[in-house]
Design a protein around this motif. Structure first.
Motif, PDB file in Angstrom:
ATOM      1  N   SER A  79       0.827  -1.205   0.000  1.00  0.00           N
ATOM      2  CA  SER A  79       0.000   0.000   0.000  1.00  0.00           C
ATOM      3  C   SER A  79       0.861   1.255   0.000  1.00  0.00           C
ATOM      4  O   SER A  79       0.558   2.221  -0.717  1.00  0.00           O
ATOM      5  CB  SER A  79      -0.920   0.008   1.229  1.00  0.00           C
ATOM      6  N   ALA A  83       0.789   3.769  -3.119  1.00  0.00           N
ATOM      7  CA  ALA A  83       0.305   5.128  -2.862  1.00  0.00           C
ATOM      8  C   ALA A  83       1.398   6.159  -3.138  1.00  0.00           C
ATOM      9  O   ALA A  83       1.129   7.211  -3.743  1.00  0.00           O
ATOM     10  CB  ALA A  83      -0.180   5.246  -1.420  1.00  0.00           C
ATOM     11  N   ARG A 144       2.227  -4.453  -8.459  1.00  0.00           N
ATOM     12  CA  ARG A 144       2.143  -3.119  -7.855  1.00  0.00           C
ATOM     13  C   ARG A 144       2.149  -2.032  -8.928  1.00  0.00           C
ATOM     14  O   ARG A 144       1.456  -1.021  -8.803  1.00  0.00           O
ATOM     15  CB  ARG A 144       3.294  -2.913  -6.872  1.00  0.00           C
ATOM     16  N   CYS A 212      -5.563   6.646  -2.547  1.00  0.00           N
ATOM     17  CA  CYS A 212      -4.971   5.363  -2.921  1.00  0.00           C
ATOM     18  C   CYS A 212      -4.895   4.412  -1.733  1.00  0.00           C
ATOM     19  O   CYS A 212      -5.081   3.204  -1.890  1.00  0.00           O
ATOM     20  CB  CYS A 212      -3.564   5.584  -3.485  1.00  0.00           C
ATOM     21  N   TRP A 213      -4.620   4.937  -0.549  1.00  0.00           N
ATOM     22  CA  TRP A 213      -4.454   4.095   0.638  1.00  0.00           C
ATOM     23  C   TRP A 213      -5.756   3.384   1.010  1.00  0.00           C
ATOM     24  O   TRP A 213      -5.736   2.224   1.444  1.00  0.00           O
ATOM     25  CB  TRP A 213      -3.968   4.955   1.801  1.00  0.00           C
ATOM     26  N   ALA A 219      -8.243  -2.767  -5.943  1.00  0.00           N
ATOM     27  CA  ALA A 219      -7.247  -3.665  -5.347  1.00  0.00           C
ATOM     28  C   ALA A 219      -7.789  -5.082  -5.220  1.00  0.00           C
ATOM     29  O   ALA A 219      -7.055  -6.063  -5.395  1.00  0.00           O
ATOM     30  CB  ALA A 219      -6.823  -3.135  -3.986  1.00  0.00           C
ATOM     31  N   THR A 230      -3.213  -4.966  -1.151  1.00  0.00           N
ATOM     32  CA  THR A 230      -3.062  -3.794  -0.300  1.00  0.00           C
ATOM     33  C   THR A 230      -3.786  -3.993   1.030  1.00  0.00           C
ATOM     34  O   THR A 230      -4.435  -5.019   1.254  1.00  0.00           O
ATOM     35  CB  THR A 230      -3.600  -2.548  -1.014  1.00  0.00           C
TER      36      THR A 230
END
Length: 282
Positions: A79, A83, A144, A212-213, A219, A230
């Motif tokens: 993650s 991110a 990723r 994004c997190w 994901a 993630t």
């Protein structure tokens, strides 16, 4: 004087009540991560737990092999890398594109900016099939780098729009003075505009990082192994086939909430000033 005092008392009471309402879910999350499973499922609910334990945090930090803790630690690394990569790429595009849209005059400039905003407003579920086919052909599934590409499609329109409004709020006379002194347009951007836009860049980058997190749907669809999953997906997989460890899920939620909270505390001054300055023009 009395009305002023009453107003201050009311404001402080309202602030306390608001804080309690906002922080109550986080308090319950921390409580659930520390108490035993029997206290969590007890009816009626026990406000004073009979057993407090840190075993779930030990499992996450010290679990090895194919344990849930090892998978969660790998997901935290994934993650962060995804991110951070997305923020760097989207900020570079957002700063350069936002400056061009704010300062340059060319045909369909407003239409171009609105087109990016429209793509940001599209629901993610509408883009899953074309993105999946595209990533499958490019060999980016369960990687990723593939997630970074997908998340850039979410973060870049936001950064572009936010940075364009922020650059538009800065005085154009400062840039013109730099160009009179011999700077080119790019030199004026680097030496004058970027230092002035530091609050806006940090605020935009922080919100792109949070976007994004916390993202779950992409994901979940585009990753299948621990090398790319993630944090939201890892927490969802704490649910077992026959039982659910609510305390382990809560512990994962507490740890997943720490990086955004730390970043928000560190850059709070830039966050507030950047959003306020960027809202002057639009």
């Amino acid at each position: 004087m009395r009305s002023s005092l009453r107003y201050r008392v009311f404001i402080h009471l309202a602030a306390v009540a608001t804080c309690v309402v906002i922080l109550a879910p986080f308090g319950w999350l921390l409580y659930s991560s520390l108490v035993g499973q029997t206290d969590l499922i007890a009816r009626p609910m026990r406000w004073r737990p009979e057993h407090v334990t840190l075993d779930r945090y030990r499992e996450i930090f010290a679990g090895g092999g194919a344990s849930a803790g090892a998978a969660f630690r790998a997901a935290m690394v994934n993650s962060f890398l995804v991110a951070a990569g997305t923020v760097v790429i989207s900020l570079v595009v957002g700063v350069l594109g936002g400056y061009a849209l704010a300062r340059l005059r060319f045909p369909l400039r407003r239409v171009t900016l609105l087109s990016f905003l429209v793509t940001y407003m599209l629901p993610p579920i509408a883009l899953i099939i074309p993105l999946y086919l595209l990533m499958s052909r490019l060999g980016l599934l369960d990687t990723r780098s593939g997630l970074i590409v997908v998340y850039c499609s979410l973060a870049t329109p936001f950064t572009l729009w936010n940075m364009s409004t922020f650059f538009a709020s800065l005085p154009v006379e400062l840039e013109e003075a730099a160009r009179v002194d011999g700077c080119g347009r790019l030199g004026a951007l680097v030496r004058v505009m970027l230092p002035l836009s530091k609050p806006g860049i940090l605020a935009t980058g922080l919100y792109a990082f949070l976007l994004c997190w916390d993202e779950f749907l992409y994901a979940l669809i585009f990753t299948s192994t621990a090398q790319a999953k993630t944090v939201p997906v890892a927490i969802a997989e704490f649910t077992g086939r026959n039982a659910v460890d609510f305390g382990l899920i809560a512990a994962g939620g507490v740890l997943a909430a720490l990086p955004p909270v730390v970043l928000a505390v560190l850059f709070q001054r830039y966050l507030v000033s950047g959003l306020a300055a960027g809202a002057v023009k639009g």
